[in-house]
Design a protein around this motif. Structure first.
Motif, short mmCIF file in Angstrom:
data_model
loop_
_atom_site.label_atom_id
_atom_site.label_comp_id
_atom_site.label_asym_id
_atom_site.label_seq_id
_atom_site.Cartn_x
_atom_site.Cartn_y
_atom_site.Cartn_z
N LYS A 225 38.21 61.54 12.76
CA LYS A 225 38.98 62.77 12.55
C LYS A 225 38.07 63.96 12.28
N TYR A 226 37.16 63.80 11.34
CA TYR A 226 36.30 64.92 10.94
C TYR A 226 35.29 65.28 12.03
N SER A 227 34.81 64.30 12.78
CA SER A 227 33.79 64.56 13.81
C SER A 227 34.40 65.05 15.12
N ARG A 228 35.73 64.88 15.25
CA ARG A 228 36.43 65.20 16.50
C ARG A 228 35.89 64.36 17.68
N GLY A 229 35.28 63.23 17.36
CA GLY A 229 34.75 62.35 18.40
C GLY A 229 33.44 62.81 19.01
N ILE A 230 32.79 63.79 18.40
CA ILE A 230 31.52 64.31 18.91
C ILE A 230 30.38 63.48 18.34
N PRO A 231 29.59 62.81 19.18
CA PRO A 231 28.55 61.90 18.68
C PRO A 231 27.60 62.52 17.66
N ARG A 232 27.18 63.76 17.86
CA ARG A 232 26.23 64.36 16.92
C ARG A 232 26.84 64.48 15.53
N LEU A 233 28.12 64.89 15.46
CA LEU A 233 28.78 65.00 14.17
C LEU A 233 29.05 63.62 13.55
N VAL A 234 29.33 62.63 14.39
CA VAL A 234 29.46 61.27 13.88
C VAL A 234 28.15 60.85 13.20
N ASN A 235 27.03 61.15 13.85
CA ASN A 235 25.73 60.79 13.27
C ASN A 235 25.49 61.51 11.94
N VAL A 236 25.80 62.80 11.90
CA VAL A 236 25.58 63.58 10.68
C VAL A 236 26.41 63.01 9.53
N LEU A 237 27.70 62.79 9.79
CA LEU A 237 28.60 62.32 8.74
C LEU A 237 28.27 60.89 8.30
N ALA A 238 27.97 60.02 9.26
CA ALA A 238 27.65 58.63 8.93
C ALA A 238 26.35 58.55 8.12
N HIS A 239 25.37 59.35 8.49
CA HIS A 239 24.10 59.38 7.76
C HIS A 239 24.32 59.84 6.31
N LYS A 240 25.10 60.91 6.15
CA LYS A 240 25.38 61.40 4.79
C LYS A 240 26.18 60.39 3.98
N ALA A 241 27.11 59.69 4.64
CA ALA A 241 27.91 58.68 3.94
C ALA A 241 27.02 57.54 3.45
N LEU A 242 26.05 57.13 4.26
CA LEU A 242 25.11 56.09 3.84
C LEU A 242 24.27 56.57 2.66
N MET A 243 23.86 57.83 2.68
CA MET A 243 23.10 58.39 1.57
C MET A 243 23.93 58.38 0.28
N LEU A 244 25.20 58.75 0.39
CA LEU A 244 26.08 58.77 -0.78
C LEU A 244 26.28 57.36 -1.35
N ALA A 245 26.52 56.39 -0.45
CA ALA A 245 26.71 55.02 -0.91
C ALA A 245 25.43 54.49 -1.56
N TYR A 246 24.30 54.82 -0.99
CA TYR A 246 23.01 54.41 -1.56
C TYR A 246 22.83 55.02 -2.95
N GLY A 247 23.15 56.29 -3.08
CA GLY A 247 23.01 56.97 -4.37
C GLY A 247 23.90 56.37 -5.45
N ARG A 248 25.02 55.76 -5.02
CA ARG A 248 25.94 55.16 -5.98
C ARG A 248 25.74 53.65 -6.12
N GLY A 249 24.72 53.13 -5.42
CA GLY A 249 24.44 51.70 -5.50
C GLY A 249 25.44 50.82 -4.80
N GLN A 250 26.18 51.38 -3.81
CA GLN A 250 27.22 50.63 -3.10
C GLN A 250 26.70 50.16 -1.74
N LEU A 251 27.27 49.05 -1.26
CA LEU A 251 26.76 48.43 -0.04
C LEU A 251 27.68 48.63 1.17
N HIS A 252 28.87 49.18 0.95
CA HIS A 252 29.80 49.42 2.05
C HIS A 252 30.29 50.86 2.01
#
Length: 297
Positions: A225-252
């Protein structure tokens, strides 16, 4: 960064167009097949158009890396060239050396002789231009003139244009009608569907070394929804989501990570992932599971 935490061997969502991470989803695979078909047929002009971030440069690099031995590829990543600069850039890509004593007409003749020589050696010369919407008008006309070079059997030069939709608007003008008629193959890259976003994320995680790393169904829905299906935005959002999960010590990765990433990202629609969405999603999931188990009441 978070590689060790998620047991990854490399970053799965880097913005660098690395062909190792090419995922053959329907829009990209169809575009690549159009390229291969048109180039094999010896057509003069081929055009691949897509919005910003839809994967044109990655397709371009895949084409460069997978070319057969008899293709002689000339790649121009910066199209902001005058007509003579374009000719010299092509000449340099084909191994000719610059000389300030040669005018445009002499350079055109030199290119023609060299292209004939390469054709005699069974070399198929292909000029690949990325960001072609930035080509000046005079340079577009020069491209058309270069594709006039041919023998009785074949074109001496083929041209592949990767461009944003602005190129189509320019080519619709009356002055470009001759060039427009020479474009025999064209493909419009579309954004990914929700299902394709999920397949894209899973494929890149597998390539990066951890196929067990999970984005929840709701996270993937939010990502689409947020990326509108655009691969570059998918990459940006997924990368930031992984950073957030890492910062909170979460694995999923869950929908909260995606929402937070979206709120921190430019060019994301100003829409809210409402608090009730997870509850509704869960209810639909439970009802669907019950229907499958018990059948209709």
């Amino acid at each position: 960064m978070y590689l060790e935490h998620f047991e990854l061997q490399q970053l799965p969502f880097s913005l660098t167009p690395n062909t190792v991470f090419y995922v053959g989803l329907v829009p990209h695979q169809q575009a690549f097949e159009v390229l291969q078909t048109a180039l094999t047929a010896g057509e003069g002009f081929i055009k691949i158009v897509g919005e910003v971030g839809t994967g044109k440069t990655l397709l371009c690099r895949k084409l460069l890396h997978s070319a057969p031995a008899h293709w002689r590829l000339a790649y121009l990543p910066d199209p902001s060239l005058s007509p003579i600069e374009l000719r010299w850039a092509l000449a340099a890509e084909l191994g000719l050396h610059y000389s300030g004593n040669i005018d445009q007409q002499q350079l055109h003749q030199l290119l023609q002789r060299h292209l004939l020589l390469l054709a005699a050696r069974q070399q198929q010369v292909i000029l690949v231009i990325d960001e072609a919407q930035a080509l000046p008008d005079e340079t577009l006309e020069t491209l058309r003139l270069l594709t006039n070079l041919e023998t009785e059997q074949r074109k001496l030069l083929q041209v592949v244009l990767f461009a944003q939709p602005e190129l189509d608007l320019r080519l619709a003008k009356h002055r470009f009608r001759q060039l427009r008629q020479r474009i025999s193959f064209s493909y419009q890259l579309r954004p990914m569907t929700v299902a394709e976003v999920g397949a894209y994320v899973r494929a890149r995680l597998q390539i990066a070394g951890n196929s067990d790393l999970r984005f929840s169904s709701l996270a993937l829905l939010g990502l689409a929804k947020y990326s509108r299906g655009i691969p570059r935005l998918v990459n940006v959002l997924a990368h930031k989501a992984l950073m957030l999960a890492y910062g909170r010590g979460q694995l999923h990765i869950n929908w909260r990570h995606i929402r937070a990433a979206a709120q921190d990202t430019e060019d994301v629609p100003a829409v809210r992932f409402a608090a009730w969405v997870p509850a509704v999603f869960m209810l639909v999931t439970l009802v669907g599971a019950a229907f499958w188990h018990w059948g209709p009441l």
